[in-house]
Design a protein around this motif. Sequence first.
Motif, PDB file in Angstrom:
ATOM      1  N   LYS A   1      -0.002  -7.691   8.071  1.00 24.72           N
ATOM      2  CA  LYS A   1       1.068  -7.405   7.109  1.00 24.72           C
ATOM      3  C   LYS A   1       2.188  -8.422   7.210  1.00 24.72           C
ATOM      4  O   LYS A   1       2.492  -8.914   8.293  1.00 24.72           O
ATOM      5  CB  LYS A   1       1.641  -6.015   7.369  1.00 24.72           C
ATOM      6  CG  LYS A   1       0.738  -4.919   6.836  1.00 24.72           C
ATOM      7  CD  LYS A   1       1.209  -3.565   7.260  1.00 24.72           C
ATOM      8  CE  LYS A   1       2.026  -2.904   6.162  1.00 24.72           C
ATOM      9  NZ  LYS A   1       2.260  -1.463   6.471  1.00 24.72           N
TER      10      LYS A   1
ATOM     11  N   CYS B   1       0.866  -1.181   0.000  1.00 23.64           N
ATOM     12  CA  CYS B   1       0.000   0.000   0.000  1.00 23.64           C
ATOM     13  C   CYS B   1       0.900   1.227   0.000  1.00 23.64           C
ATOM     14  O   CYS B   1       2.110   1.094  -0.098  1.00 23.64           O
ATOM     15  CB  CYS B   1      -0.866  -0.031   1.254  1.00 23.64           C
ATOM     16  SG  CYS B   1       0.144  -0.002   2.753  1.00 23.64           S
TER      17      CYS B   1
ATOM     18  N   HIS C   1      -0.038  -6.338   2.789  1.00 22.89           N
ATOM     19  CA  HIS C   1      -1.264  -6.749   3.472  1.00 22.89           C
ATOM     20  C   HIS C   1      -1.740  -8.073   2.873  1.00 22.89           C
ATOM     21  O   HIS C   1      -1.803  -8.220   1.651  1.00 22.89           O
ATOM     22  CB  HIS C   1      -2.375  -5.718   3.253  1.00 22.89           C
ATOM     23  CG  HIS C   1      -2.142  -4.424   3.974  1.00 22.89           C
ATOM     24  ND1 HIS C   1      -2.317  -4.287   5.326  1.00 22.89           N
ATOM     25  CD2 HIS C   1      -1.755  -3.196   3.523  1.00 22.89           C
ATOM     26  CE1 HIS C   1      -2.062  -3.042   5.687  1.00 22.89           C
ATOM     27  NE2 HIS C   1      -1.711  -2.352   4.609  1.00 22.89           N
TER      28      HIS C   1
ATOM     29  N   CYS D   1      -1.763   0.569  10.095  1.00 18.84           N
ATOM     30  CA  CYS D   1      -1.053   1.008   8.890  1.00 18.84           C
ATOM     31  C   CYS D   1      -1.554   2.385   8.494  1.00 18.84           C
ATOM     32  O   CYS D   1      -2.737   2.694   8.635  1.00 18.84           O
ATOM     33  CB  CYS D   1      -1.277   0.020   7.752  1.00 18.84           C
ATOM     34  SG  CYS D   1      -0.253   0.403   6.320  1.00 18.84           S
TER      35      CYS D   1
ATOM     36  N   CYS E   1      -2.246   3.454   5.799  1.00 15.16           N
ATOM     37  CA  CYS E   1      -3.236   3.408   4.723  1.00 15.16           C
ATOM     38  C   CYS E   1      -4.638   3.158   5.276  1.00 15.16           C
ATOM     39  O   CYS E   1      -5.624   3.271   4.550  1.00 15.16           O
ATOM     40  CB  CYS E   1      -2.881   2.321   3.714  1.00 15.16           C
ATOM     41  SG  CYS E   1      -3.236   0.663   4.290  1.00 15.16           S
TER      42      CYS E   1
HETATM   43 ZN    ZN Z   1      -1.203  -0.316   4.480  1.00 11.40          ZN
END
Ligand code: ZN
Length: 433
Positions: A319, A249, A256, A311, A313
């Motif tokens: 992850k 990401c 991920h 994360c 994102c």
């Molecule tokens: Zn991420």
Amino acid sequence: MKYWNEEIETMPLEGMRKLQLENLKKTLEWVYGRIPLYKGKFDAVGFKPEDLKELEDLSKLPFTARTDLRDNYPFGLCAVPLAEVIRIHASSGTTGKPITGPYTQSDLDQWTECMARNLYAAGVRSNDICQNAYGMGLFTGGLGFHQGATRLGCAVIPISSGQTERQILVMQDFGVTVLLCTPTYALTIAERAEEMGVKIKDLPLRIGVFGAEPWTIAMRKEIEERMGINAMEAYGLTECGGPGMAFDCVAQNGLHVNEDQFIAEVIDPVTGEVLPLGEKGELVFTAIQRRAMPLIRYRTRDITTLRREECECGRTLIKMDKIYGRSDDMLIIGGVNVFPSQIESILLEVREIEPQYVIIVKKKGYLDQLHVDVEARQETYDAGPKKIAEVEKMVEGKIRGIIGIGMKIRLVPPKSITRSEGKAKRVIDERKM
Ligand code: ZN
Ligand code: ADP
């Protein structure tokens, strides 16, 4: 929209665990009743699908290994009649005999969903023009990316790999914005473009989604700089359906895992014990939504660590670190374990050489020795033997300092190492010849 599938990609842990447990239960029942290998494996440890009470119970089940697939070649692990199968892929056979991967319609739909999440997370959108230079055919890469990009609504060019000059012409003429291929093929394309006087940096190309082979962060940076793009990543294996199982990401610091479809574990490759999060070991997957060939605790032989973290994102999916390498490629020299990726990271820091190399394992007396052939940059080569010897010594010193073992480095002439069009072969083991 920020995610391809917001509900799944940002699902709180508790919800995800519940979903996984449901899917796992269904899958265990599915394979127990349909595949003799699994009935045998479960019976051998006295486990019935209804004994699954919580996710952790999964660790009571035996692993599935590549040899199980080989022994049941080609369709012994297929859980549905072939009449329900609508696609059969096979592994590229980097190591050994092909492995078959049958799909039902729903398997194909789920795979496409995974690839769509992967591409979307990489920044690909419906107005992109995608040049798909993964090998089309038996290999899962080509069609997997094709389906995902088509699902996003991109204009997909199914050019497949090879014919590098034509790749560059198409990239220029069609105004390609996204390149899909292996990282080493991206490097081959970048280099050929330079030779042709084409400046990829000035083209509309903005994203690459690369995978199917180990590559280091240093290699990612090299490709990003040479092409002026974001180099994003896809991970997967034929046995579990192909690419899209895990993806990176914006954070670009790990991949991920599509956890609603795959339960990931990391184990000690020797004892088979499940390792706590954060510890490095062999990645194991259980496919919990596949119907034609849902493997239970499949040993990938890929080495990584798993992490649960917030994360940037916003995804909650677990992850995994960028793959360090395959256990098959791990070299043991003088008692020290070495992955080709460790050598690659060091080589890519050296300005005088090109990121093109092969590692050769030789036997000298009773000892194994590593030799690394790496290409000199044109200027280095032109500077003559004294300069070349100097660089060789310097690289040997760096490697001894960081990895702790001696290797013989040889600078070879520019363009003398075969360029990759797919998965690069980095290690030549002369001991096995
Ligand atoms: Zn991420
Ligand atoms: P094979 O190469 O064994 O014939 P596949 O084509 O199914 O079979 O390749 C799957 C393997 O490719 C994975 O197990 C892993 O070793 C490697 N691979 C795939 N994607 C990545 C990635 N992003 N990073 C590192 N390795 C990868």
